[in-house]
Design a protein around this motif. Structure first.
Motif, PDB file in Angstrom:
ATOM      1  N   PHE A  91       0.826  -1.211   0.000  1.00  0.00           N
ATOM      2  CA  PHE A  91       0.000   0.000   0.000  1.00  0.00           C
ATOM      3  C   PHE A  91       0.860   1.262   0.000  1.00  0.00           C
ATOM      4  O   PHE A  91       0.582   2.233  -0.704  1.00  0.00           O
ATOM      5  CB  PHE A  91      -0.922  -0.022   1.218  1.00  0.00           C
ATOM      6  N   PHE A  92       1.938   1.246   0.791  1.00  0.00           N
ATOM      7  CA  PHE A  92       2.844   2.389   0.843  1.00  0.00           C
ATOM      8  C   PHE A  92       3.506   2.609  -0.519  1.00  0.00           C
ATOM      9  O   PHE A  92       3.597   3.745  -1.002  1.00  0.00           O
ATOM     10  CB  PHE A  92       3.918   2.150   1.906  1.00  0.00           C
ATOM     11  N   THR A  93       3.955   1.526  -1.135  1.00  0.00           N
ATOM     12  CA  THR A  93       4.600   1.639  -2.448  1.00  0.00           C
ATOM     13  C   THR A  93       3.647   2.229  -3.473  1.00  0.00           C
ATOM     14  O   THR A  93       4.003   3.141  -4.231  1.00  0.00           O
ATOM     15  CB  THR A  93       5.083   0.256  -2.929  1.00  0.00           C
ATOM     16  N   VAL A  94       2.412   1.730  -3.498  1.00  0.00           N
ATOM     17  CA  VAL A  94       1.415   2.224  -4.445  1.00  0.00           C
ATOM     18  C   VAL A  94       1.105   3.702  -4.192  1.00  0.00           C
ATOM     19  O   VAL A  94       1.043   4.507  -5.130  1.00  0.00           O
ATOM     20  CB  VAL A  94       0.126   1.383  -4.355  1.00  0.00           C
ATOM     21  N   SER A  95       0.919   4.073  -2.926  1.00  0.00           N
ATOM     22  CA  SER A  95       0.555   5.451  -2.591  1.00  0.00           C
ATOM     23  C   SER A  95       1.658   6.433  -2.979  1.00  0.00           C
ATOM     24  O   SER A  95       1.395   7.491  -3.560  1.00  0.00           O
ATOM     25  CB  SER A  95       0.263   5.565  -1.095  1.00  0.00           C
ATOM     26  N   VAL A  96       2.901   6.072  -2.665  1.00  0.00           N
ATOM     27  CA  VAL A  96       4.020   6.967  -2.975  1.00  0.00           C
ATOM     28  C   VAL A  96       4.205   7.101  -4.486  1.00  0.00           C
ATOM     29  O   VAL A  96       4.330   8.212  -5.017  1.00  0.00           O
ATOM     30  CB  VAL A  96       5.321   6.448  -2.317  1.00  0.00           C
ATOM     31  N   LEU A  97       4.207   5.981  -5.203  1.00  0.00           N
ATOM     32  CA  LEU A  97       4.412   6.038  -6.651  1.00  0.00           C
ATOM     33  C   LEU A  97       3.283   6.783  -7.345  1.00  0.00           C
ATOM     34  O   LEU A  97       3.519   7.536  -8.298  1.00  0.00           O
ATOM     35  CB  LEU A  97       4.540   4.620  -7.221  1.00  0.00           C
ATOM     36  N   ASN A  98       2.059   6.580  -6.871  1.00  0.00           N
ATOM     37  CA  ASN A  98       0.915   7.273  -7.485  1.00  0.00           C
ATOM     38  C   ASN A  98       1.024   8.783  -7.363  1.00  0.00           C
ATOM     39  O   ASN A  98       0.497   9.518  -8.207  1.00  0.00           O
ATOM     40  CB  ASN A  98      -0.400   6.805  -6.842  1.00  0.00           C
ATOM     41  N   ASN A  99       1.683   9.260  -6.321  1.00  0.00           N
ATOM     42  CA  ASN A  99       1.791  10.696  -6.110  1.00  0.00           C
ATOM     43  C   ASN A  99       3.047  11.312  -6.729  1.00  0.00           C
ATOM     44  O   ASN A  99       3.019  12.462  -7.159  1.00  0.00           O
ATOM     45  CB  ASN A  99       1.735  11.023  -4.615  1.00  0.00           C
ATOM     46  N   ILE A 100       4.147  10.559  -6.798  1.00  0.00           N
ATOM     47  CA  ILE A 100       5.364  11.149  -7.352  1.00  0.00           C
ATOM     48  C   ILE A 100       5.343  11.187  -8.882  1.00  0.00           C
ATOM     49  O   ILE A 100       6.147  11.896  -9.490  1.00  0.00           O
ATOM     50  CB  ILE A 100       6.638  10.406  -6.885  1.00  0.00           C
ATOM     51  N   VAL A 101       4.406  10.461  -9.517  1.00  0.00           N
ATOM     52  CA  VAL A 101       4.363  10.461 -10.987  1.00  0.00           C
ATOM     53  C   VAL A 101       4.036  11.841 -11.544  1.00  0.00           C
ATOM     54  O   VAL A 101       4.338  12.122 -12.706  1.00  0.00           O
ATOM     55  CB  VAL A 101       3.330   9.442 -11.533  1.00  0.00           C
ATOM     56  N   PHE A 102       3.433  12.709 -10.715  1.00  0.00           N
ATOM     57  CA  PHE A 102       3.107  14.048 -11.210  1.00  0.00           C
ATOM     58  C   PHE A 102       4.369  14.844 -11.535  1.00  0.00           C
ATOM     59  O   PHE A 102       4.306  15.833 -12.256  1.00  0.00           O
ATOM     60  CB  PHE A 102       2.258  14.798 -10.186  1.00  0.00           C
ATOM     61  N   GLY A 103       5.503  14.428 -10.994  1.00  0.00           N
ATOM     62  CA  GLY A 103       6.765  15.082 -11.310  1.00  0.00           C
ATOM     63  C   GLY A 103       7.384  14.583 -12.603  1.00  0.00           C
ATOM     64  O   GLY A 103       8.482  14.997 -12.966  1.00  0.00           O
ATOM     65  N   TYR A 104       6.678  13.682 -13.314  1.00  0.00           N
ATOM     66  CA  TYR A 104       7.198  13.099 -14.546  1.00  0.00           C
ATOM     67  C   TYR A 104       6.237  13.313 -15.717  1.00  0.00           C
ATOM     68  O   TYR A 104       5.952  12.393 -16.486  1.00  0.00           O
ATOM     69  CB  TYR A 104       7.459  11.600 -14.345  1.00  0.00           C
ATOM     70  N   LYS A 105       5.747  14.545 -15.838  1.00  0.00           N
ATOM     71  CA  LYS A 105       4.914  14.948 -16.985  1.00  0.00           C
ATOM     72  C   LYS A 105       3.598  14.200 -17.076  1.00  0.00           C
ATOM     73  O   LYS A 105       3.008  14.082 -18.159  1.00  0.00           O
ATOM     74  CB  LYS A 105       5.690  14.763 -18.309  1.00  0.00           C
ATOM     75  N   ILE A 106       3.117  13.655 -15.958  1.00  0.00           N
ATOM     76  CA  ILE A 106       1.825  12.966 -15.943  1.00  0.00           C
ATOM     77  C   ILE A 106       0.762  13.959 -15.499  1.00  0.00           C
ATOM     78  O   ILE A 106       0.853  14.534 -14.413  1.00  0.00           O
ATOM     79  CB  ILE A 106       1.843  11.746 -15.000  1.00  0.00           C
ATOM     80  N   SER A 107      -0.259  14.167 -16.334  1.00  0.00           N
ATOM     81  CA  SER A 107      -1.333  15.100 -15.995  1.00  0.00           C
ATOM     82  C   SER A 107      -2.358  14.416 -15.099  1.00  0.00           C
ATOM     83  O   SER A 107      -2.437  13.177 -15.049  1.00  0.00           O
ATOM     84  CB  SER A 107      -2.022  15.606 -17.271  1.00  0.00           C
ATOM     85  N   VAL A 108      -3.152  15.220 -14.404  1.00  0.00           N
ATOM     86  CA  VAL A 108      -4.198  14.669 -13.535  1.00  0.00           C
ATOM     87  C   VAL A 108      -5.233  13.876 -14.339  1.00  0.00           C
ATOM     88  O   VAL A 108      -5.640  12.781 -13.921  1.00  0.00           O
ATOM     89  CB  VAL A 108      -4.870  15.787 -12.709  1.00  0.00           C
ATOM     90  N   PRO A 109      -5.696  14.362 -15.513  1.00  0.00           N
ATOM     91  CA  PRO A 109      -6.654  13.557 -16.293  1.00  0.00           C
ATOM     92  C   PRO A 109      -6.111  12.182 -16.679  1.00  0.00           C
ATOM     93  O   PRO A 109      -6.803  11.162 -16.536  1.00  0.00           O
ATOM     94  CB  PRO A 109      -6.909  14.416 -17.539  1.00  0.00           C
TER      95      PRO A 109
END
Length: 358
Positions: A91-109
């Motif tokens: 769960f920790f791995t999923v939560s952290v990765l899901n949030n740090i992806v925004f720093g890699y050109k991933i948009s919210v949509p």
């Protein structure tokens, strides 16, 4: 008819309306706060993940403490601690990765669309490990969802100027890779939860508390990163509360004098609205069927997608729109195509999966 079904049938419309208002109000406001955070500090994923975990663990601690003795103690667990640790790591791995992806050109949509695309992995795991059988409608739905995610991903990479695309492509590939990893881990986590709750009956609050509380020491791995993110937040422009939040007239004088760095205000809004959203989901789960819950959650995600595309400067094209429609229509088709034996509500095993999908 079971007692649970009778209780759900007799839930008043006022209760259901209030709960749905919590879900849509909380979750959609949460998307707005997330958009602001991503715009101001796209690489602050570890910081607002820590804020989420601290708030939910703190609230859960009050519920899971036994105050009957002079010194409060944790209530007796229904699930062995070693199983919680295994769930916490995933769960920790999923939560952290899901949030740090925004720093890699991933948009919210794209983030919303991609996270809705785990049906194919879940179906493969269910078929190979749990020996489940799926209807033609479900298989067709999974194909639609998968095509929708692929289309949205490819189309999203083509948005922006040619120069921006060339510069951002390596980061975008990393972001998509991280999202793919989280999707697979999430499906394995869901299967492990299901097996755990079949063997050990547990209140959903116990699961929510331990998966957040036990994960807090893991944030020490990101101490220096979080410290730097705190500094970035502190340096954001100081803003009066009434410039961000609608406040009543009697509160105007105080809100004008009360100023905080803008990023911290959005972080507080993000954490509080997510808690409201999660509370609404669990309350709804207790008064409606699994089918109705699935429909409401998908409608909520679609509303969040529309808000993200319409009200913010997210570049998109028809490929992203069509991909999003395929994902949500496919998810609905999968829900309706489920056999009656697969529609049995698993309140506890679905708890963290619901949290992940919010």
């Amino acid at each position: 008819m079971s007692t649970e079904q009778r209780d759900k049938r007799h839930a008043s419309w006022r209760d259901i309306f209030t709960i749905i208002a919590l879900i849509f109000g909380g979750c959609c406001t949460n998307v707005i706060a997330l958009e602001r955070l991503v715009a101001d500090a796209p690489k602050s994923g570890n910081l607002f993940t820590l804020a989420q975990f601290l708030f939910i663990a703190g609230e859960g601690l009050l519920y899971n403490l036994d105050f009957s003795s002079p010194i409060p103690q944790l209530k007796e667990r229904n699930v062995p601690i070693y199983r919680w640790f295994l769930l916490v790591v995933m769960f920790f791995t999923v939560s952290v990765l899901n949030n740090i992806v925004f720093g890699y050109k991933i948009s919210v949509p794209l983030h919303i669309i991609f996270r809705s695309g785990g049906l194919i992995v879940s179906m493969i795991l269910g078929w190979t490990i749990r020996k489940r059988r799926y209807s033609i409608a479900q298989v067709l739905a999974v194909v639609m969802v998968t095509l929708g995610v692929i289309l949205a991903t490819i189309s999203s990479s083509d948005t922006g100027s040619k120069e921006d695309v060339e510069i951002g492509t390596p980061e975008y590939v990393i972001g998509i890779s991280l999202l793919s990893i989280t999707l697979v881990i999430s499906c394995f986590m869901g299967l492990f939860q299901e097996l755990t709750y079949e063997k050990h009956k547990s209140d959903w609050r116990e699961g929510l508390f331990y998966t957040h509380f036990l994960a807090l020491p893991f944030f020490l791995l990101f101490y220096f990163d979080i410290k730097g993110q705190v500094q970035v937040y502190n340096e954001s422009a100081s803003t009066p509360l009434n410039k961000i939040l609608p406040v009543p007239d009697w509160f105007q004088d105080f809100s004008t004098c009360c100023t905080l760095p803008k990023s911290w205000i959005y972080l507080i809004i993000y954490v509080l609205t997510q808690y409201v959203c999660i509370s609404g989901v669990h309350k709804l789960q207790s008064v409606v069927t699994a089918l109705t819950l699935n429909l409401v959650l998908n409608l909520r995600k679609f509303t969040s997608l529309v808000i993200s595309l319409w009200f913010f400067d997210n570049e998109f094209n028809y490929g992203v729109i069509i991909g999003g429609v395929l994902v949500f229509v496919g998810t609905l088709l999968y829900t309706f195509g489920a056999n009656s034996t697969n529609l049995k509500t698993k309140e506890h095993s679905d708890n963290l999966k619901i949290k992940k999908d919010i």
